[in-house]
Design a protein around this motif. Structure first.
Motif, PDB file in Angstrom:
ATOM      1  N   LEU A  23       0.703  -1.185   0.214  1.00  0.00           N
ATOM      2  CA  LEU A  23      -0.085   0.630  -0.182  1.00  0.00           C
ATOM      3  C   LEU A  23       0.974   1.385   0.091  1.00  0.00           C
ATOM      4  CD1 LEU A  23      -2.835  -1.024   2.373  1.00  0.00           C
ATOM      5  CD2 LEU A  23      -3.336  -0.390   0.225  1.00  0.00           C
ATOM      6  N   GLU A  24       1.938   1.359   0.678  1.00  0.00           N
ATOM      7  CA  GLU A  24       2.789   2.300   0.865  1.00  0.00           C
ATOM      8  C   GLU A  24       3.348   2.830  -0.191  1.00  0.00           C
ATOM      9  OE1 GLU A  24       5.239   1.079   4.061  1.00  0.00           O
ATOM     10  OE2 GLU A  24       4.452   1.515   5.596  1.00  0.00           O
ATOM     11  N   GLU A  25       4.067   1.301  -0.884  1.00  0.00           N
ATOM     12  CA  GLU A  25       4.634   1.804  -2.354  1.00  0.00           C
ATOM     13  C   GLU A  25       3.120   2.257  -3.533  1.00  0.00           C
ATOM     14  OE1 GLU A  25       7.577   1.618  -3.654  1.00  0.00           O
ATOM     15  OE2 GLU A  25       8.075   1.915  -1.279  1.00  0.00           O
ATOM     16  N   HIS A  26       2.101   1.734  -2.966  1.00  0.00           N
ATOM     17  CA  HIS A  26       1.601   1.953  -4.619  1.00  0.00           C
ATOM     18  C   HIS A  26       1.436   1.916  -5.964  1.00  0.00           C
ATOM     19  CE1 HIS A  26      -2.178   4.160  -5.204  1.00  0.00           C
ATOM     20  NE2 HIS A  26      -3.039   4.283  -4.515  1.00  0.00           N
ATOM     21  N   ARG A  27       2.718   0.582  -5.821  1.00  0.00           N
ATOM     22  CA  ARG A  27       2.406   0.432  -7.208  1.00  0.00           C
ATOM     23  C   ARG A  27       3.237  -0.992  -6.919  1.00  0.00           C
ATOM     24  NH1 ARG A  27       8.234  -0.124  -8.116  1.00  0.00           N
ATOM     25  NH2 ARG A  27       9.606   0.218  -6.373  1.00  0.00           N
ATOM     26  N   ALA A  28       3.430  -2.580  -8.807  1.00  0.00           N
ATOM     27  CA  ALA A  28       3.353  -3.187  -8.000  1.00  0.00           C
ATOM     28  C   ALA A  28       4.688  -3.465  -7.545  1.00  0.00           C
ATOM     29  CB  ALA A  28       3.201  -3.997  -9.309  1.00  0.00           C
ATOM     30  N   LEU A  29       4.969  -4.027  -6.752  1.00  0.00           N
ATOM     31  CA  LEU A  29       6.604  -4.812  -6.474  1.00  0.00           C
ATOM     32  C   LEU A  29       6.841  -6.498  -6.369  1.00  0.00           C
ATOM     33  CD1 LEU A  29       7.060  -1.975  -5.073  1.00  0.00           C
ATOM     34  CD2 LEU A  29       7.179  -3.070  -2.550  1.00  0.00           C
ATOM     35  N   GLY A  30       7.827  -6.456  -6.738  1.00  0.00           N
ATOM     36  CA  GLY A  30       8.501  -8.077  -6.818  1.00  0.00           C
ATOM     37  C   GLY A  30       8.844  -8.748  -5.780  1.00  0.00           C
ATOM     38  N   ALA A  31       8.350  -9.693  -5.341  1.00  0.00           N
ATOM     39  CA  ALA A  31       8.507 -10.484  -4.565  1.00  0.00           C
ATOM     40  C   ALA A  31       9.923 -10.370  -3.285  1.00  0.00           C
ATOM     41  CB  ALA A  31       9.022 -12.378  -4.494  1.00  0.00           C
ATOM     42  N   TYR A  32      10.793 -10.300  -4.337  1.00  0.00           N
ATOM     43  CA  TYR A  32      11.686  -9.779  -3.930  1.00  0.00           C
ATOM     44  C   TYR A  32      12.557  -7.819  -3.243  1.00  0.00           C
ATOM     45  CZ  TYR A  32      14.083 -14.699  -4.921  1.00  0.00           C
ATOM     46  OH  TYR A  32      14.843 -16.347  -4.759  1.00  0.00           O
ATOM     47  N   ASP A  33      11.576  -7.487  -3.913  1.00  0.00           N
ATOM     48  CA  ASP A  33      11.970  -6.333  -3.298  1.00  0.00           C
ATOM     49  C   ASP A  33      10.939  -5.725  -2.401  1.00  0.00           C
ATOM     50  OD1 ASP A  33      12.949  -5.082  -5.653  1.00  0.00           O
ATOM     51  OD2 ASP A  33      10.794  -4.912  -6.720  1.00  0.00           O
ATOM     52  N   VAL A  34       9.643  -7.060  -2.318  1.00  0.00           N
ATOM     53  CA  VAL A  34       9.098  -7.372  -0.704  1.00  0.00           C
ATOM     54  C   VAL A  34      10.199  -7.764   0.230  1.00  0.00           C
ATOM     55  CG1 VAL A  34       7.243  -8.229   0.710  1.00  0.00           C
ATOM     56  CG2 VAL A  34       6.812  -7.407  -1.161  1.00  0.00           C
ATOM     57  N   LEU A  35      10.478  -9.104  -0.004  1.00  0.00           N
ATOM     58  CA  LEU A  35      11.643  -9.559   0.928  1.00  0.00           C
ATOM     59  C   LEU A  35      12.319  -8.447   1.960  1.00  0.00           C
ATOM     60  CD1 LEU A  35      11.985 -12.184   2.478  1.00  0.00           C
ATOM     61  CD2 LEU A  35      13.585 -13.104   0.230  1.00  0.00           C
ATOM     62  N   GLN A  36      13.508  -7.945   0.937  1.00  0.00           N
ATOM     63  CA  GLN A  36      14.308  -7.235   0.832  1.00  0.00           C
ATOM     64  C   GLN A  36      14.070  -5.897   2.525  1.00  0.00           C
ATOM     65  OE1 GLN A  36      16.180  -5.438  -2.303  1.00  0.00           O
ATOM     66  NE2 GLN A  36      17.640  -4.077  -1.215  1.00  0.00           N
ATOM     67  N   ARG A  37      12.336  -5.612   1.712  1.00  0.00           N
ATOM     68  CA  ARG A  37      12.071  -4.137   2.939  1.00  0.00           C
ATOM     69  C   ARG A  37      11.439  -5.484   4.534  1.00  0.00           C
ATOM     70  NH1 ARG A  37      11.123  -2.132  -1.974  1.00  0.00           N
ATOM     71  NH2 ARG A  37      10.658   0.194  -1.861  1.00  0.00           N
ATOM     72  N   LEU A  38      11.046  -6.208   3.940  1.00  0.00           N
ATOM     73  CA  LEU A  38      10.676  -7.367   4.948  1.00  0.00           C
ATOM     74  C   LEU A  38      12.122  -7.612   5.898  1.00  0.00           C
ATOM     75  CD1 LEU A  38       8.995  -9.914   4.307  1.00  0.00           C
ATOM     76  CD2 LEU A  38       8.136  -7.823   5.882  1.00  0.00           C
ATOM     77  N   ALA A  39      13.458  -8.294   5.303  1.00  0.00           N
ATOM     78  CA  ALA A  39      14.769  -8.217   5.827  1.00  0.00           C
ATOM     79  C   ALA A  39      15.163  -7.351   7.084  1.00  0.00           C
ATOM     80  CB  ALA A  39      15.341  -8.594   5.321  1.00  0.00           C
TER      81      ALA A  39
END
Lengths: 175, 175
Positions: A61-77
């Motif tokens: 929601l914050e990014e408000h665009r399509a994100l790759g799984a690895y982009d998400v993962l990076q933020r989670l990590a």
DNA sequence: CTTGACATGTTATTGTATAACATACATAGG
DNA sequence: CCTATGTATGTTATACAATAACATGTCAAG
């Protein structure tokens, strides 16, 4: 933490009414609204919106665009969650299965659903310039798909409709 | 080398008329027909249907279903062509760009176009049981997509419509 | 025959996704 | 209370998909 967009004039994919999906506006409002509705929806479905899952939805929601799984993962990590692919994929799959996010196959990416509980399997309008994704109501489109499929004896269970093109903002800035 | 199907009763994706796409029939006929039309189309477009490219198209036609790039590559390698991924991807990309094949994103796979030169960007009907892919005319569907996109000020350049479900044959054999 | 454009071949790497197993955590039944 | 059960998370390892970059070959126009 209300803020105006700084990444683009356009804000595609924002919540209803669709007419303003691409119009300039403060989307921290619609994002918060969507998150609240998502929580309600998850509760109603007996689905558990755990910390990782909730955080992934927030990130989308914050990014408000399509994100790759690895982009998400990076933020989670970076926030102390697991840093292995399955962590991201599991949360994303959960969100997709529960109608809180969509998978955009053309981009190998995921985006938060801006209309949780409403019209699932929408039409995705993907801007090839800014990569933003808007959801458009798909009812008439799906009707047409069902009709042609039925004429071949094919039973449609799910459908995925993605259109590439130019959003209003990027068409304006055309080079 | 005419032969009946031995892999399935259904023959989805066969050439026009669409009403018989899923009907039982000898598809060596339609495949040969498609190949001839593909050659003509390539010639007309000034595109060179070289041995590898032609062979890849034949493979897709023979298999008569969506094939992964690495599946194609394996067959190519067995016939003395290069055995590295780019060999397959280049040929497949060529076919897609020239309207002789389609990319089925949902399956990360490619399938021969059964209506070369006709209606491009068709609706794909993908059977989740037998994995066969049929092309259905997309004109009305695209009209609906264009309409909803236009109402948001979005300009559609290309669209990709994939429906998952059950083909007539597999619905009959439902377990 | 040489130049230039295009096609093919090869090496290496990047990106996307999942299998399989171990551990933790909640909660309903004993 | 506590333990059995289902679900969620974490981790290792690997499979699968796609492309970058460069070398070689081929063919036709000049």
């Amino acid at each position: 933490m209300a803020h105006e967009h700084d990444h683009s004039d356009a804000c595609p994919g924002c919540a209803a009414p669709p007419q303003v999906a691409f119009a300039r506006h403060d989307h921290s409002h619609c994002a918060g609204d969507v998150l609240a509705r998502a929580e309600a929806l998850a509760e109603a479905q007996g689905a558990r919106l755990t910390p990782v899952r909730r955080r992934v939805l927030e990130i989308l929601l914050e990014e408000h665009r399509a994100l790759g799984a690895y982009d998400v993962l990076q933020r989670l990590a970076a926030e102390g969650f697991g840093n292995q692919p399955p962590v991201a994929y599991r949360a994303l799959d959960f969100l997709v299965e529960n109608g809180l996010a969509h998978r955009i196959r053309r981009l190998n990416a995921f985006a938060a659903c801006m209309h949780p509980g409403e019209d699932h399997a929408p039409v995705f309008l993907i801007c090839r310039e800014c990569n933003h994704v808007a959801e458009a109501p798909a009812a008439p489109v799906r009707a047409a798909v069902d009709a042609v499929a039925a004429s071949l004896g094919f039973t449609v269970e799910r459908s995925n409709i993605e259109a590439m093109g130019l959003c209003p903002a990027c068409r304006g800035t055309a080079s």
